[in-house]
Write a protein that holds these residues in place. Structure first.
Motif, PDB file in Angstrom:
ATOM      1  N   SER A 182     -72.129  15.564 101.564  1.00  0.00           N
ATOM      2  CA  SER A 182     -70.831  15.702 100.902  1.00  0.00           C
ATOM      3  C   SER A 182     -69.877  16.404 101.854  1.00  0.00           C
ATOM      4  O   SER A 182     -70.278  17.095 102.778  1.00  0.00           O
ATOM      5  N   SER A 183     -68.617  16.191 101.637  1.00  0.00           N
ATOM      6  CA  SER A 183     -67.646  16.755 102.559  1.00  0.00           C
ATOM      7  C   SER A 183     -66.595  17.526 101.771  1.00  0.00           C
ATOM      8  O   SER A 183     -66.478  17.377 100.561  1.00  0.00           O
ATOM      9  N   PRO A 184     -65.831  18.347 102.464  1.00  0.00           N
ATOM     10  CA  PRO A 184     -64.801  19.142 101.786  1.00  0.00           C
ATOM     11  C   PRO A 184     -63.853  18.284 100.977  1.00  0.00           C
ATOM     12  O   PRO A 184     -63.232  18.762 100.042  1.00  0.00           O
ATOM     13  N   ALA A 185     -63.765  16.990 101.341  1.00  0.00           N
ATOM     14  CA  ALA A 185     -62.851  16.113 100.616  1.00  0.00           C
ATOM     15  C   ALA A 185     -63.212  16.051  99.142  1.00  0.00           C
ATOM     16  O   ALA A 185     -62.367  15.778  98.299  1.00  0.00           O
TER      17      ALA A 185
ATOM     18  N   ILE B  44     -64.104  18.510  97.420  1.00  0.00           N
ATOM     19  CA  ILE B  44     -63.580  19.709  96.763  1.00  0.00           C
ATOM     20  C   ILE B  44     -62.079  19.546  96.515  1.00  0.00           C
ATOM     21  O   ILE B  44     -61.626  19.565  95.398  1.00  0.00           O
ATOM     22  N   ASP B  45     -61.354  19.413  97.587  1.00  0.00           N
ATOM     23  CA  ASP B  45     -59.914  19.182  97.407  1.00  0.00           C
ATOM     24  C   ASP B  45     -59.408  18.260  98.491  1.00  0.00           C
ATOM     25  O   ASP B  45     -59.901  18.279  99.628  1.00  0.00           O
ATOM     26  N   ARG B  46     -58.461  17.451  98.138  1.00  0.00           N
ATOM     27  CA  ARG B  46     -57.958  16.458  99.069  1.00  0.00           C
ATOM     28  C   ARG B  46     -57.097  17.102 100.134  1.00  0.00           C
ATOM     29  O   ARG B  46     -56.471  18.124  99.908  1.00  0.00           O
ATOM     30  N   TYR B  47     -57.066  16.453 101.312  1.00  0.00           N
ATOM     31  CA  TYR B  47     -56.160  16.926 102.355  1.00  0.00           C
ATOM     32  C   TYR B  47     -54.739  16.582 101.964  1.00  0.00           C
ATOM     33  O   TYR B  47     -54.479  15.509 101.426  1.00  0.00           O
ATOM     34  N   ARG B  48     -53.826  17.477 102.253  1.00  0.00           N
ATOM     35  CA  ARG B  48     -52.413  17.120 102.124  1.00  0.00           C
ATOM     36  C   ARG B  48     -52.009  16.327 103.357  1.00  0.00           C
ATOM     37  O   ARG B  48     -52.703  16.394 104.381  1.00  0.00           O
TER      38      ARG B  48
END
Lengths: 294, 285
Positions: free
Chosen positions: B2-5, B7-11
């Motif tokens: 899993s990746s940080p994506a 958790i929350d999307r990149y702006r």
């Protein structure tokens, strides 16, 4: 598995070829270096025991400078490798399209035979026609051409940058692995608490990367201290000895001037430094993961 | 993974920043190759003219033809390099596969010390031991032969290969060994028929890293132990493009690319194993 006698014998049969080979080609020469360092061996094959003479000869102002330079060279090369490696690993870990291609593209400096990469840098540094000097002039940053390898101070940094370039791929991939082994729930918990991306990097990623950074610095320190090809191909230790490190000096003395005895004394000194690094490495890695290692 | 994506999307500006960072990083890593390739396309007259031009003007692959003519032995250098590296890799694998299996599977007195000793050996480069190695090669009578580059090359690649393969073999379930013993298989049979097939991906990684290492070492050993052009490997052979007056840079770069292309192709196809294997080994260590 119960330790039976036949099992132990079988294990040793498996080990013996590799052990004997390394002993013959590495351990024996190591002993030979030590013995040679107390003789006046040269190409003329007159080998007399001379005691500490070779060691007394090398302790002079010039050699002190060489030692100091080797450490400065190694320090900057390793530090820059760690910084760029951390930066690269962080960037390549980001979940953006194309990242597996980008990861693949970091490999070439490591895969290509070292000498070829160094030749390419040799051209980049070329004062009159190389890319770096050319671009600096194009953008008006320097008035005329800069022959990077012709002056001591620039040649020193030029060799460091090339060493960094060759070391960066392995450091980056190692750090990437370290980042990916960090448990994901840590990030999720921090995110739930409202921690921003940069905060998470500074408080989770970076601290948990420290063991990897320390291990890699130790390994890199040893490799960099031993680095020969880069300096030899780019500058051969020049101009006027400004890029002469201990390895280069040893090579010049032993192989260049055929003074085997004096060269061996220098090699012994290098071995002593390397052993100290080795010892430090074992201490550090043992502290980092105490439950491992027999 | 899993990746940080998740958790929350990149702006959008974060994505721009990341791509800028990657571009900066890759520019550092790849610029010598880009410049080297452009140089190989330029005619020599254009190389030695001011002001500096990044892109070649009416560039051609002419240097890729002339390089074979100006250094007639070049094909031989490539062959030598591959030949030496392949032999070194085969010998290292033959010595290292049984040894790492022993380290991974059996517990015996002195194992920790022996492993540490191998790691220590890893830290002494060939450059430090060049003088006694020279004497050793001379007394063995192998100076100016392939063996002068193969024999020391193998020794310095054994330790890291053992460490890498051992971390791989440790992860093979112990139950497999026990099941084989139950069926009455001997130690040797178990290693050959049960362990080797499973360890194959790890062996491939070790083979590649050893091959790359063998290629990289050729400079100093060849420089010191060999003066015959017929046995010269590519890294030293390239010095043939250093003329009396000036370096024939466009041909040197063309020759470099020709020399590394086969290795690059092989590694491109095996890179899946390589990245996975290296990272697995790295984390375990």
């Amino acid at each position: 598995m119960s330790v039976q006698k036949s099992t132990v014998i079988f294990a040793w049969i498996l080990l013996l070829p590799a052990v004997l080979y390394v002993m013959a080609i590495v351990a024996y020469p190591l002993v030979d270096t030590f013995i040679l360092s107390f003789t006046d061996a040269s190409l003329r094959k007159t080998t007399n025991w001379v005691g500490w003479v070779n060691y007394e000869k090398i302790f002079n102002a010039t050699f002190a400078e060489v030692i100091l330079r080797t450490f400065i060279w190694t320090f900057f090369s390793v530090s820059i490798k760690m910084i760029i490696g951390t930066f690269g690993a962080t960037m390549l870990n980001a979940a953006v399209p194309g990242r597996s291609l980008f990861r693949l593209l970091t490999m070439p400096p490591w895969i290509v035979p070292m000498a070829i990469g160094i030749f390419m840098w040799g051209w980049m540094y070329n004062g009159q026609f190389g890319m770096i000097s050319g671009l600096l002039q194009r953008f008006g940053l320097t008035d005329g051409p800069v022959a990077f390898l012709a002056y001591g101070s620039t040649a020193f940094w030029a060799t460091i940058i090339t060493d960094v370039w060759i070391g960066v791929p392995l450091v980056t991939i190692y750090f990437l692995a370290a980042i990916q082994s960090i448990p994901k729930d840590l990030y999720e918990a921090a995110w739930t608490d409202g921690a921003g991306r940069f905060y998470r990097f500074r408080r989770i990623t970076l601290p948990l990367m420290v063991p990897a950074i320390i291990t890699m610095s130790m390994l890199s320190l040893i490799a960099t201290f031993n680095s020969f090809d880069i300096i030899w191909i780019l500058t051969q230790g020049g101009p006027s000895g400004q890029t002469t490190t201990m390895i280069i000096d040893t090579y010049q003395t032993a192989i260049g001037s055929k003074k085997y005895g004096e060269g061996a004394a220098r090699a012994v000194l290098i071995c002593i430094f390397l052993s100290l690094f080795c010892f430090a490495y074992f201490r550090v890695t043992r502290r980092l993961n105490p439950e491992k290692r027999a | 993974m899993s990746s940080p994506a998740m958790i929350d999307r990149y702006r959008w500006w974060e994505i721009v920043l990341i791509y800028c960072g990657i571009a900066l990083f890759l520019a550092f890593v790849l610029s010598p190759f880009v410049e080297g390739f452009l140089v190989s396309l330029k005619p020599l007259s254009q190389l030695f003219s001011s002001p500096y031009r990044f892109w070649p003007e009416n560039g051609s692959f002419e240097a890729y033809r002339t390089m074979w003519v100006s250094v007639p032995g070049f094909g031989r250098y490539i062959f030598n390099s591959f030949f030496i590296s392949i032999i070194v890799t085969i010998v290292v694998l033959c010595l290292v596969i049984p040894a790492s299996y022993a380290f991974a599977r059996f517990e015996f007195r002195g194992m920790g010390i022996l492993l540490g000793a191998f790691l220590t050996v890893n830290m002494f480069s060939g450059a430090v031991l060049l003088i006694p190695l020279f004497r050793l090669m001379r007394s063995m009578g192998v100076l100016n032969t392939y063996l002068a580059m193969i024999v020391p090359g193998v020794a310095f690649l054994i330790p890291s290969a053992i460490w890498l393969l051992r971390t791989y073999m440790i992860r093979i379930p112990q139950e497999l060994n026990e099941a084989a013993y139950m069926d009455g298989a001997s130690h040797f049979y178990t290693l050959r028929r049960v362990i080797l097939p499973i360890a194959m991906p790890g062996i491939i990684v070790v083979a590649i890293t050893t091959f790359i290492g063998a290629y990289a070492q050729q400079f100093i050993f060849a420089l010191t132990f060999n003066s015959k052009t017929e046995y010269m490997p590519l890294p030293v052979g390239l010095f043939a493009y250093f003329g009396k007056q000036e370096v024939i840079w466009n041909e040197l770069m063309a020759a470099s690319f020709v020399g590394i292309l086969p290795a690059m192709v092989v590694i491109f196809f095996l890179q899946r194993y390589l990245v996975g294997g290296l990272t697995a080994g790295a984390v375990k260590q």
